[in-house]
Design an enzyme around this catalytic site. Structure first.
Site, PDB file in Angstrom:
ATOM      1  N   ASP A 296       0.829   2.719   3.745  1.00  0.00           N
ATOM      2  CA  ASP A 296       0.048   3.802   3.139  1.00  0.00           C
ATOM      3  C   ASP A 296       0.937   5.026   2.911  1.00  0.00           C
ATOM      4  O   ASP A 296       0.550   6.165   3.168  1.00  0.00           O
ATOM      5  CB  ASP A 296      -1.164   4.169   3.993  1.00  0.00           C
TER       6      ASP A 296
ATOM      7  N   ASN B  65      -4.372   6.782  -7.742  1.00  0.00           N
ATOM      8  CA  ASN B  65      -4.812   8.186  -7.745  1.00  0.00           C
ATOM      9  C   ASN B  65      -3.654   9.136  -8.055  1.00  0.00           C
ATOM     10  O   ASN B  65      -3.269   9.977  -7.245  1.00  0.00           O
ATOM     11  CB  ASN B  65      -5.515   8.551  -6.443  1.00  0.00           C
TER      12      ASN B  65
ATOM     13  N   HIS C 107       0.846  -1.200   0.000  1.00  0.00           N
ATOM     14  CA  HIS C 107       0.000   0.000   0.000  1.00  0.00           C
ATOM     15  C   HIS C 107       0.877   1.244   0.000  1.00  0.00           C
ATOM     16  O   HIS C 107       1.267   1.748   1.053  1.00  0.00           O
ATOM     17  CB  HIS C 107      -0.901  -0.020   1.234  1.00  0.00           C
TER      18      HIS C 107
ATOM     19  N   GLY D 132      -2.044  12.396   4.620  1.00  0.00           N
ATOM     20  CA  GLY D 132      -1.129  11.386   4.116  1.00  0.00           C
ATOM     21  C   GLY D 132       0.243  11.526   4.743  1.00  0.00           C
ATOM     22  O   GLY D 132       0.725  12.635   4.982  1.00  0.00           O
TER      23      GLY D 132
ATOM     24  N   HIS E  69       3.617  14.278   1.060  1.00  0.00           N
ATOM     25  CA  HIS E  69       3.212  15.634   0.673  1.00  0.00           C
ATOM     26  C   HIS E  69       4.350  16.578   1.052  1.00  0.00           C
ATOM     27  O   HIS E  69       5.102  16.304   1.999  1.00  0.00           O
ATOM     28  CB  HIS E  69       1.934  16.063   1.406  1.00  0.00           C
TER      29      HIS E  69
ATOM     30  N   HIS F  35       1.615   5.189  -2.223  1.00  0.00           N
ATOM     31  CA  HIS F  35       1.240   6.194  -3.213  1.00  0.00           C
ATOM     32  C   HIS F  35       2.530   6.846  -3.706  1.00  0.00           C
ATOM     33  O   HIS F  35       3.105   7.685  -3.002  1.00  0.00           O
ATOM     34  CB  HIS F  35       0.329   7.257  -2.588  1.00  0.00           C
TER      35      HIS F  35
END
Length: 444
Positions: free
Chosen positions: A309, A99, A62, A328, A313, A64
């Site tokens: 996760d 995403n 998981h 996040g 940022h 991003h």
């Protein structure tokens, strides 16, 4: 004549499917060729693992990586930097969320990312394909694409086409295809109804009040009803509440679940008081009752896998007042050290950690050739020093954002080498060679 291998790992304590055992491992052509090989065996390269534990290559299912295939968001994260962070943290494979901009929702974008990953990734990689309200007819084919780990449904907490929040839309997704679907489970209607109760500048701890327990539990109840109705297997990502974990025990026939290292390690309100916006994530970090429930569910087998996760940022976005601060947290590089510290603290055993980060993801996603130390499997290894004590420092973080919510945490247990398909890609905080990542293979 003595056997010859490409690589031999000698003297380490191996975490095997049947227990821990000091044995030597031989690698040939990128796969495990033998365990317990003779002392007379030779190899092109030998690694002395005396005093270390040899784990199957650990997987973070998981992340991003923010990268749609051209490093356009490199100021925050990219596939090269995110996968480099992974191997520095002892992770051999990551599964990347859809995403991005553009979102991974069609065959064209998938093809771009497949090609790009095999040129720039430091570790092996899988991709989630995002479900939308318009791409349902294509999902059955997309989910079997090369390197695709699952379809991802944002049933809450997303924007634009990637949000599928109505029961009819989710059921249509469930009836298109057959592999397990991964879900972000929060109830979007409840989020929007409650949003006017809060204002800019409210305390960061209000994040867990807005995205409250019922928001998560309601979403999971709805998804379980639909999974039972359709018979489509579900995987509930980042489960964060005691209510959900108890409820999911009655749905093992159709559901698996994941918990995050943050929900096992951090607790509210302390995280918001210490970290401010750097403690804001979705679903939120909650109180001690929920953290204790996560550990209980991990111990009794309710939990199938652990993830980070990882969602970087820039500092400026995290330092905005709530709720304008971005949600996040960075995590792929710190996942293994923090979890090893939990092992040393007696909260779980090393074999259970391996089950959660190797065999668990393999079962949930149908990974081919990874997840255990056994002949014929990919020669993926995470070598760890369970006695090494070290402080997590932001200077170690490879992600361009340059921060971690675990900064300053002293941990015992540290990844000292990452080996992927028989190739050492990290030794003692040094990334070796060139990017060699490949797409993870999945059954079905």
């Amino acid at each position: 004549m003595s056997a010859h291998y490409d690589l031999i790992i000698r003297g380490g304590t191996c975490v095997l499917p049947w227990g821990m055992e000091q044995t030597d491992v031989g690698v040939r052509d990128g796969r495990i060729a033998g365990l317990g090989i003779g002392t007379d065996a030779t190899a092109a390269e030998t690694i002395d693992a005396t005093g270390l534990h040899v784990l199957p290559g650990l997987i973070d299912p998981h992340v991003h990586l923010r990268d749609a295939g051209d490093a356009a968001n490199a100021a925050v994260e990219s596939m090269p930097t995110g996968t480099k962070a992974a191997v520095l943290g002892g992770v051999v494979a990551v599964f990347d969320m859809p995403n991005t901009r553009p979102a991974l929702v069609d065959a064209t974008t998938l093809a771009v990312k497949q090609d790009y990953a095999e040129r720039v990734a430091w570790c092996d990689i899988g991709f989630y394909v995002g479900a939308t309200k318009t791409n349902v007819p294509a999902l059955a084919e997309l989910e079997t694409g090369r390197g695709v780990c699952a379809v991802k449904v944002f049933a809450g907490s997303s924007t634009g086409d990637l949000l599928v929040d109505d029961d009819a839309g989710i059921e249509r997704v469930m009836r298109s295809g057959r592999r397990r679907i991964a879900y972000h489970s929060e109830d979007e209607a409840r989020l929007q109804t409650r949003k006017p109760q809060f204002k800019s500048g409210d305390p960061y701890a209000f994040h867990m009040e807005w995205r409250d327990e019922e928001c998560a539990f309601l979403g999971t109840r709805r998804l379980m009803a639909l999974a039972r109705r359709t018979g489509r297997a579900a995987h509930i990502l980042h489960v964060s509440t005691a209510q959900e974990l108890e409820y999911l025990k009655d749905f093992r026939d159709v559901a698996t679940c994941e918990v995050l290292v943050n929900h096992l390690t951090q607790v509210a309100p302390d995280c918001y008081e210490r970290l401010g916006g750097y403690g804001v994530m979705n679903p939120p970090i909650r109180g001690e009752r929920h953290r204790a429930a996560a550990w209980a569910a991990l111990r009794d087998g309710t939990v199938d896998c652990i993830g980070s996760d990882h969602a970087p940022h820039p500092r400026a976005a995290k330092e905005r007042p709530w709720p304008e601060c971005h949600s996040g947290l960075t995590g792929v590089q710190t996942l293994v050290p923090v979890m090893l510290d939990h092992v040393n603290a007696g909260r779980l055993s090393l074999p259970r950690l391996v089950d959660l980060m190797c065999a668990g993801p393999a079962r949930v996603y149908g990974i081919v050739g990874k997840g255990r130390l056994a002949a014929g499997y990919d020669a993926d290894f995470t070598l760890v020093d369970m006695r090494r004590t070290r402080r997590i420092e932001e200077s170690w973080i490879a992600s361009p954002c340059g921060w971690t919510p675990f900064a300053g945490m002293q941990v015992t247990g540290w990844p000292v080498a990452t080996i992927i398909r028989g190739m050492p890609v990290m030794r003692e905080d040094e990334v070796l060679g060139a990017p060699r990542g490949r797409l993870v293979r999945f059954a079905g």
